[in-house]
Write an enzyme that holds these catalytic residues in place. Structure first.
Site, short mmCIF file in Angstrom:
data_model
loop_
_atom_site.label_atom_id
_atom_site.label_comp_id
_atom_site.label_asym_id
_atom_site.label_seq_id
_atom_site.Cartn_x
_atom_site.Cartn_y
_atom_site.Cartn_z
N ASN A 114 87.01 48.97 42.63
CA ASN A 114 86.82 50.41 42.79
C ASN A 114 85.82 50.93 41.77
OD1 ASN A 114 87.98 52.66 40.81
ND2 ASN A 114 89.21 50.80 40.51
N PHE A 118 86.94 58.73 38.41
CA PHE A 118 87.82 59.86 38.07
C PHE A 118 87.68 61.01 39.07
CE2 PHE A 118 88.14 59.02 33.16
CZ PHE A 118 88.86 57.87 33.42
N ASN A 143 98.22 60.58 33.01
CA ASN A 143 97.07 59.79 32.56
C ASN A 143 95.87 60.71 32.47
OD1 ASN A 143 94.62 58.02 32.91
ND2 ASN A 143 96.18 56.43 32.86
N SER A 179 88.37 52.98 31.60
CA SER A 179 87.81 52.83 32.95
C SER A 179 86.35 52.43 32.86
CB SER A 179 87.94 54.13 33.73
OG SER A 179 87.19 54.06 34.94
N ASN A 181 84.21 52.98 35.15
CA ASN A 181 83.48 53.73 36.17
C ASN A 181 82.97 55.09 35.73
OD1 ASN A 181 83.94 51.65 38.11
ND2 ASN A 181 86.04 52.41 38.34
N THR A 182 83.21 55.46 34.47
CA THR A 182 82.62 56.66 33.87
C THR A 182 81.68 56.20 32.77
OG1 THR A 182 84.55 58.05 34.36
CG2 THR A 182 83.09 58.78 32.58
N LYS A 217 95.65 53.29 27.30
CA LYS A 217 95.34 52.27 28.30
C LYS A 217 94.05 51.58 27.90
CE LYS A 217 95.46 51.39 33.25
NZ LYS A 217 95.80 51.97 34.57
N ASN A 246 93.61 47.99 32.05
CA ASN A 246 92.83 48.61 33.11
C ASN A 246 92.14 47.51 33.94
OD1 ASN A 246 91.40 50.66 34.61
ND2 ASN A 246 91.47 51.96 32.78
#
Length: 345
Positions: A114, A118, A143, A179, A181-182, A217, A246
């Protein structure tokens, strides 16, 4: 039955299939007697109840963040046997996330990739939903993250905004700085910015009224030395718990063809391929942290044996996500039943 339904859902785009399945579950719950029927079908028995900082987890298995970012399906998910649910990741302002498609299945590897970014409707929306439809008796975690356009030097403000909005509606908080993805988010795992964020939340005036435990996390791609640095931060700040881990940016050892992976592109990988990496991090944390620091194991949990392994490595609790997608709504009930029958305690 779920195998048939899954095969049909897997013909659809994964993100669309997710919302279709959850909207169908919501409709089923809203029918006369629907909630009772869902609980009879899917609810798990109490097993190995765990008490921590005034919270009671009736068994070790919870739902990881990312599955219900906006708290749209909390009452439905509460019928499926989880002992706790982590909502989010939520940010102060609504944001659309990354361009679609952004969620991909890897059936040969029992994995997902993925790059959601966010995507969520903002913390005001999540607070509103919790006020209206928080499931009774369910432990709910929040979260929290930062908006994509917020520079890292101002990230602390975003975490404080989410913390303040949700403080009276969740039982604990998880800081998401891991994450992939940011852009730049994982830089916040460095010592100084991380210590600043954790300390600001733990010392917030609201904590004097009702203390909410603070968890972190972390990424599975950390070196042993980086984990040692994080352990130092955890000791310095008195962090209450860690969620390990994660998603990973690694693509090592996958069965999915390289050309398919290239076509998918960037994103965080979860599911069975994450199992070894997350176990390594969990084991290192368990050896370096006091027993009272809560450890939640995440990554590659598809059956009771995976839960056992995480607990044996030092986890107090576990969270599922990708395993839930592949194995279906009876997953928690089946795992707890097997753990009980084998006498794991």
């Amino acid at each position: 039955m779920y195998t048939l339904i899954k095969n049909l859902l897997f013909l659809l785009d994964p993100e669309r299939a997710h919302y279709m399945a959850m909207d169908s579950l919501k409709l089923a719950r809203q029918l006369p007697g629907g909630e009772l029927l869902l609980r009879l079908l899917f609810n798990a028995e109490e097993f190995r109840p765990f008490e921590w900082k005034g919270l009671t987890f009736r068994h070790p298995v919870g739902l990881a963040a990312g599955f219900d970012k906006d708290g749209r399906y909390l009452r439905e998910l509460a019928c499926l046997g989880f002992s706790f649910i982590e909502a989010g990741t939520v940010t102060p302002l609504p944001q659309p996330g990354n361009a679609k498609p952004r969620l991909f299945r890897l059936p040969k590897d029992q994995g997902l990739i993925n790059r959601m970014g966010f995507n969520n409707r903002g913390v005001v929306e999540l607070r509103s939903r919790l006020l209206r439809s928080r499931p009774k008796g369910m432990v709910i975690g929040g979260n929290i993250g930062k908006n994509k356009l917020t520079p890292n030097e101002e990230a602390q403000r975003d975490y404080l905004t989410c913390f303040e909005a949700l403080h009276d509606q969740v039982d604990y908080f998880t800081i998401n700085v891991s994450s992939p993805n940011t852009p730049g988010l994982r830089d916040l795992q460095e010592k100084k910015p991380l210590e600043n964020i954790i300390t600001a939340l733990k010392r917030h005036p609201l904590q004097r009224e009702k203390y909410r435990p603070i968890l972190l996390k972390i990424a599975p791609d950390l070196t042993e030395g980086q984990v040692d640095d994080l352990l130092e931060v955890m000791h310095n700040t008195g962090l209450d718990g860690v969620v390990a881990t994660n998603t990973t940016i690694s693509r090592d050892g996958l069965k999915t063809p390289a050309d398919r992976l290239k076509a998918i592109g960037a994103g965080g990988l979860s599911g069975a391929p994450l199992r070894e990496r997350s176990d390594r991090i969990l084991s290192q944390l368990a050896k370096g942290l006091p027993q009272e620091v809560l450890l939640i194991g995440v990554g590659g949990i598809f059956e009771a044996e995976d839960v056992r392994r995480k607990l044996d490595l030092g986890a107090h609790l576990v969270q599922v996500y990708t395993g839930f997608v592949y194995e279906g709504p009876t997953l928690v009930k089946r795992m707890i039943k097997e753990l009980k029958s084998n006498g794991k305690n």
